[in-house]
Enzyme design. Sequence first.
Site, PDB file in Angstrom:
ATOM      1  N   LYS A 149       0.843  -1.203   0.000  1.00 17.68           N
ATOM      2  CA  LYS A 149       0.000   0.000   0.000  1.00 17.68           C
ATOM      3  C   LYS A 149       0.875   1.249   0.000  1.00 17.68           C
ATOM      4  CE  LYS A 149      -1.836   2.367   3.335  1.00 17.68           C
ATOM      5  NZ  LYS A 149      -1.572   3.705   2.756  1.00 17.68           N
ATOM      6  N   GLY A 183       7.483   4.486   7.818  1.00 23.29           N
ATOM      7  CA  GLY A 183       6.616   5.623   8.126  1.00 23.29           C
ATOM      8  C   GLY A 183       6.987   6.210   9.464  1.00 23.29           C
ATOM      9  N   SER A 184       6.031   6.831  10.088  1.00 22.98           N
ATOM     10  CA  SER A 184       6.321   7.536  11.336  1.00 22.98           C
ATOM     11  C   SER A 184       6.491   6.557  12.506  1.00 22.98           C
ATOM     12  CB  SER A 184       5.178   8.497  11.639  1.00 22.98           C
ATOM     13  OG  SER A 184       3.977   7.775  11.741  1.00 22.98           O
ATOM     14  N   GLU A 224       5.213   6.946  15.327  1.00 27.55           N
ATOM     15  CA  GLU A 224       3.897   6.825  15.974  1.00 27.55           C
ATOM     16  C   GLU A 224       3.126   5.631  15.392  1.00 27.55           C
ATOM     17  OE1 GLU A 224       1.830  10.394  15.096  1.00 27.55           O
ATOM     18  OE2 GLU A 224       0.017   9.719  16.136  1.00 27.55           O
ATOM     19  N   GLU A 265      10.838   0.751   9.598  1.00 32.57           N
ATOM     20  CA  GLU A 265      11.787   1.815   9.231  1.00 32.57           C
ATOM     21  C   GLU A 265      11.088   3.125   9.550  1.00 32.57           C
ATOM     22  OE1 GLU A 265      14.766   1.188   8.188  1.00 32.57           O
ATOM     23  OE2 GLU A 265      14.654  -0.867   7.491  1.00 32.57           O
ATOM     24  N   CYS A 310      13.692  10.752   6.135  1.00 26.14           N
ATOM     25  CA  CYS A 310      13.780  10.150   7.470  1.00 26.14           C
ATOM     26  C   CYS A 310      15.160  10.330   8.072  1.00 26.14           C
ATOM     27  CB  CYS A 310      13.435   8.669   7.384  1.00 26.14           C
ATOM     28  SG  CYS A 310      14.363   7.842   6.094  1.00 26.14           S
ATOM     29  N   GLU A 361      11.013  15.173  15.170  1.00 29.52           N
ATOM     30  CA  GLU A 361      11.282  15.093  13.740  1.00 29.52           C
ATOM     31  C   GLU A 361      10.374  16.106  13.037  1.00 29.52           C
ATOM     32  OE1 GLU A 361       9.828  11.660  11.540  1.00 29.52           O
ATOM     33  OE2 GLU A 361      11.731  11.587  10.486  1.00 29.52           O
TER      34      GLU A 361
END
Length: 790
Positions: A192, A244-245, A247, A266, A300, A397
């Site tokens: 996705k 992604g994040s 969180e 990651e 990132c 970040e």
Amino acid sequence: MNILDRYHAMDYGPAPEARNEADAWLAARDFGKALFIDGAWKAASGGKTFETSEPSSGKLLAKISDASAADIDAAVAAATKALPKWSASSGYQRAKVLYAIGRAMQRHQRLFAVLETIDNGKPIRESRDIDVPLAIRHFIHHAGWAQALDKDFPGHKGVGVVGQIIPWNFPLLMLAWKIAPALAAGCTVVLKPAEFTPLTAILFAEICERAGVPKGVVNIVHGGPEAGAAIVNHPGIQKIAFTGSSEVGKIIRKATAGSGKKLSLELGGKSAFIVFEDADLDSAVEGLVDGIWFNQGQVCCAGSRLLVQEGIADALIAKVKTRMSRLRVGSPLDKNTDIGPLVDITQLDRVKGLVAEGAKQGAVCWQPDAALPSSGYYHLPTLATGVSPANVLAQEEVFGPVLATMTFRNTEEAIELANNTRYGLAASVWSENVNLALHVAPQLKAGVVWVNGTNMFDAACGFGGYRESGFGREGGREGMFEYLAAKLPLGPVIKVATVSAQPVEQADGLAIDRTAKLFIGGKQVRPDGNYSLAVATAKGKLAGEVGLGSRKDIRDAVSAARGAKAWPEATAYNRSQVLYYLAENLSGRTDEFAARLVQLTGVTAKAAREEVEQSIERLFLYAGLADKFEGRVHQPPARAVTLALHEPVGVVGIVAPDVSPLLGLISLIAPALAMGNTVVAVPSERYPLLATDLYQVIEYSDVPAGAINIVTGRSTELAGVLARHDDVDGLWVFADAETCARAEAESTGNLKRVWSGNGRSLDWASDEAAGDAFLRRAIEVKNVWVPYGD
Ligand code: NAD
């Protein structure tokens, strides 16, 4: 006007990249049928769509099918159906498909670059020269891994159906980092893309059709968090790979806990860009431009914290400001543009908010005097000085073109500041003294370190982080392991420990009463709570009592393990000798340990002796491997070498099983120690005397204080304490399924690496319960890039 004035007055003219091919592609497609499932283009089953727009203008680009849970089911079903044939196909067969993908992408390289720039807003120079070529290289590089699989990864096979979820900052490159190794390993995928940037993934699916990828091997679905969650929670998927994040990474860690799904994360970063006073300042400034303003800072591993040595701070900042004033902000399709728009208005608002908050907390934010385009989500490059280590711009970040600057006085302070972050993705070190740079690099808690460079990537070199930057690596050999499963010899299902009636009647033949305490920081200490746990013999009599360890004891043990610097800093040869010495001293007490095994577990004398001898052999094995399981040197297609160093994970918690209580414990402790980790072990709850009997062996074997800590007690409770402890870097749990699941779910504080047996023990006596599979879990691979040449 003289010639010099003319020269200075010269400016870049417009150099727009043509977009007509991309517009024609956009016009020709039916994005209402954008789901690529089982080799066919499908509309979302619920008929829903979402919009993707152009960040440089805000204009709508397309309405894309928004996958429902039923569509995810269909994609997983297609991937499952395609799996047996794909995984059974020869490495050569899969290599040919990967190669064909790479070559087909090359033929459409320009279209990919323009589409990526239109959809994401990144300057065309970057998508054309970096994103797309690196993505192509990834496929071609992994064609080789497909063919080398049997030889290079013996005993491994693909994990199965893989769910992959990627972010919007490098849409095509992240897709390549996910799909190429998965296909090489013989997995099938459901991927996705991020909802802001679906376009190049759609073009990629077309490439799959042309390159002869069998139906169902690659499935690409679109949507937001809901579609992502449906993938994460799907029972038909064996591995989740997420970028992604942090969180969302933590949400996924929790959601997959106990499912047995393999997981790689990651995540975000707050990478340090360290400039020592002997650095070539002009090169460092150019490095910074790449480090923080590449892709508008939406990277990132962006070097978002500039740490500069005090003596050169003013000179460097002056140069940075001059350079920032020359950065060209504008249309991303202009070939001279350095800074394009951010991906979306929400991202722009977030960056503005963080800059305002940083300024409120005392940072001085400077921007060049440049005009922004009248439409689009642009943000000027921003330099924050006077940033305290606690300032939001030093800690959070930002994911935007914002550089936070701090100064340091000496090397130790530079390292301390660099590591003062919950992340650990990357770092850059600038110094003309390569000795200094290579002294600093291993001390940085970061998965990638660039010496006198930044943002260098290659398919052959692993990329990934420590701590809240996630776990797992993408690229190279270590990246392949993320899609492979080693066959470990499974042992029995571990039942939930029940607190049985405490034995009271003394076993016969015991000599003087011995009090087994805990072993923390090289000393035998009483448990903080001053409670004891009775240990039963196989016949239900009282064999002895051990301390009932608690949260406080684990805290003390973790702090002792963290402080035991002598062990990770020892040479591998030195560690190897200590492990040999442990084996030697255990062997001197074979009879005693065998008798203990018989007394507690009721095994035959022969079996008990065998277990002790195997334990000694295992110590010998890891003593021998301590200085052999080494890193590699990569030679990427750049003027650089990349040192893939094996580093210890750090403090590793170990919850050992009841099965083979001596061999199981040693099989887990020894590889962790061999690689330089310090250990907090919770031994078998039922047979802890085998561990407490080891104290003297440890004491006689020159093990530095704090390298091995043993806390006896209730496994379930202590596993939870270890999982929640943010100074534990890795946790290996062989306990009942629920304890394993809880340990995974509760590990999100610092995203420690959890290896759980998922409620199964191993057959510890098997040769396969030892070796590389264990050592790999005991290390982090740090890739240090060292450029060469003048
Ligand atoms: P994000 O976490 O919001 O979204 C990433 C992806 O996850 C998207 O596809 C999104 O749709 C999906 N998602 C969101 N919520 C989900 C959920 N609950 N369950 C499953 N999927 C869900 O991140 P983003 O804003 O798209 O990307 C930026 C982040 O990615 C930054 O933090 C950046 O550092 C990180 N990143 C990391 C790397 C790396 O290699 N370490 C590379 C690129 C980006």
